[in-house]
Design a protein around this motif. Structure first.
Motif, PDB file in Angstrom:
ATOM      1  N   ASP A 289      14.680   0.600 -15.036  1.00  0.00           N
ATOM      2  CA  ASP A 289      15.043   1.384 -16.221  1.00  0.00           C
ATOM      3  C   ASP A 289      16.483   1.859 -16.239  1.00  0.00           C
ATOM      4  OD1 ASP A 289      12.440   1.050 -16.960  1.00  0.00           O
ATOM      5  OD2 ASP A 289      11.797   3.100 -16.503  1.00  0.00           O
ATOM      6  N   LEU A 290      17.059   2.125 -15.058  1.00  0.00           N
ATOM      7  CA  LEU A 290      18.375   2.770 -15.070  1.00  0.00           C
ATOM      8  C   LEU A 290      19.482   1.978 -15.757  1.00  0.00           C
ATOM      9  CD1 LEU A 290      20.462   1.629 -12.617  1.00  0.00           C
ATOM     10  CD2 LEU A 290      18.802   2.831 -11.196  1.00  0.00           C
TER      11      LEU A 290
ATOM     12  N   TRP B 168      19.651   3.374 -19.327  1.00  0.00           N
ATOM     13  CA  TRP B 168      19.914   4.776 -19.611  1.00  0.00           C
ATOM     14  C   TRP B 168      21.304   4.914 -20.215  1.00  0.00           C
ATOM     15  CZ3 TRP B 168      17.879   6.652 -14.209  1.00  0.00           C
ATOM     16  CH2 TRP B 168      16.481   6.590 -14.227  1.00  0.00           C
TER      17      TRP B 168
ATOM     18  N   TYR C 160      13.644   9.592  -9.927  1.00  0.00           N
ATOM     19  CA  TYR C 160      13.478   9.123 -11.308  1.00  0.00           C
ATOM     20  C   TYR C 160      13.430  10.302 -12.266  1.00  0.00           C
ATOM     21  CZ  TYR C 160      11.850   6.189 -15.159  1.00  0.00           C
ATOM     22  OH  TYR C 160      11.750   5.536 -16.363  1.00  0.00           O
TER      23      TYR C 160
ATOM     24  N   CYS D 233      16.453  10.341 -15.157  1.00  0.00           N
ATOM     25  CA  CYS D 233      16.271   9.730 -16.474  1.00  0.00           C
ATOM     26  C   CYS D 233      16.616  10.724 -17.580  1.00  0.00           C
ATOM     27  CB  CYS D 233      14.856   9.188 -16.648  1.00  0.00           C
ATOM     28  SG  CYS D 233      13.609  10.402 -17.052  1.00  0.00           S
TER      29      CYS D 233
END
Length: 387
Positions: A105-106, A109, A142, A146
């Motif tokens: 996911d990063l 972001w 996380y 996030c």
């Protein structure tokens, strides 16, 4: 870093599948596992109660389907899922699962700051369950990193801040001033400054104050959300004529904001920069800094050189050492492949800085992301001024 991340995520996904498969088999047997198991080498999954629960339809789904379902859930949703049964509590607390989500996911972001930047070891360390699980709580990393979790934390803060802001608005205060500089102002196909000056529906120009700094001017005042005014002093590396010539010749213009100084550290020669006199005057009076970084992935960047110039601008001998730095990680338009903001923060080695900073993804053609960065910068500047 990006290519390695893809390979790492592939290995992690396979490891997560194996752990979930072992967890489910143990749950079906309904017995607490004692000692090691031939099916799984490495740290054991969280212990399960001796009394097995009835297997739900969701638990009976194939492991790949379970993992796919969890991939659509936010960190908060995963925690809620973990509260539904012991099986899911053990599953969602697995460190490998959170490392997989983190690396996946990063890159997407849109912002990261000095409090939430994941450690570089997460990217560079070879996959090893034993050492990694001992060193990192990936679930905590996380949640801390996030943007969604950071926004939730911000919205849950006490409401007295709004009252304080109202009381402060009754007192006449000088507009906070920020120095804006960086290669993203000059290298992109779309001009960030021109868009800021001609897009009142996003950022309203509030005025052009009288000249205050010789050779620099007094900048442009803007109004944020039809409320707070702030001033930006834009600093270019050279004249507009020289910048146009460099773009036409596809050359690099000489940066006239800095001059180079050499020193010897140990047996090696170190290079650092200082700012010229006019820029020094700006650095002495501003409340913070905006660095516009070129985040276009297809271009070459000398981040070490950029860091040296950032350090010259924020030199604590030129002003308070805690002034905030906003890094606009900027691309020309939305279709250009960008360097993720987390990678940008590590490339610029922002973890070495002592003052608050944030990296915000921005698009010059649409100003997407700009207001989020300005909002953070104003909050930090107002906080420092209040102190």
């Amino acid at each position: 870093m990006a290519a390695g991340g893809v390979e790492e995520r592939g290995g992690l996904e396979a490891a997560v599948w194996d752990r979930l498969r072992v967890l489910r088999e143990r749950w079906r047997l309904g017995t607490r596992e004692r000692g090691g198991t031939a099916a799984f080498a490495g740290p054991q999954p969280p212990s399960l109660p001796e009394d097995a629960e009835e297997v739900s339809a969701l638990q009976a789904l194939p492991i790949g389907v379970q993992l796919n379902i969890m991939s659509f859930l936010s960190p908060q949703d995963l925690c809620h899922l973990g509260s539904t049964s012991c099986y899911w509590r053990a599953a969602v607390q697995d460190p490998l699962l959170w490392r997989y989500f983190l690396l996946r996911d990063l890159p997407f972001w849109t912002s990261v700051d000095w409090k939430s930047l994941p450690d570089v070891e997460i990217f560079n360390k070879a996959f090893s369950e034993v050492s990694d699980n001992a060193l990192y709580d990936y679930m905590a990393v996380y949640k801390k990193s996030c943007p969604q979790s950071r926004r939730s934390l911000k919205s849950s803060r006490p409401r007295y801040g709004a009252v304080t802001s109202f009381l402060q608005s009754l007192v006449t205060q000088a507009e906070p001033r920020f120095a804006m500089f960086g290669p993203g102002l000059e290298e992109l196909d779309n001009s960030l400054v021109q868009k800021m000056m001609t897009c009142p529906e996003i950022l309203l120009v509030a005025g052009l104050p009288q000249r205050q700094i010789h050779g620099i001017g007094s900048g442009v005042s803007f109004q944020f959300n039809n409320n707070q005014k702030f001033n930006i002093l834009t600093l270019y590396s050279t004249t507009s004529v020289e910048r146009r010539r460099a773009r036409a010749e596809q050359a690099v213009a000489v940066n006239k904001m800095f001059y180079q100084e050499n020193s010897v550290v140990g047996n090696q020669q170190a290079v650092h920069y200082s700012v010229i006199a006019q820029v020094k005057k700006v650095c002495e009076v501003v409340d913070g800094f905006i660095y516009v970084a070129n985040a276009e992935a297809h271009k070459k960047h000398d981040r070490q050189e950029e860091l040296a110039r950032i350090l010259a601008m924020i030199d604590p001998t030129l002003g308070p050492p805690n002034r905030p730095l906003l890094v606009l990680s900027c691309v020309s338009h939305v279709s250009v492949k960008r360097i993720p903001c987390v990678y940008m923060a590590h490339q610029l080695q922002l973890n070495l800085l002592r003052q608050p900073w944030m990296v915000q993804d921005t698009v010059a053609a649409t100003l997407a992301g700009l207001l989020s960065g300005i909002e953070w910068l104003l909050e930090e500047a107002n906080c420092k001024n209040a102190q």
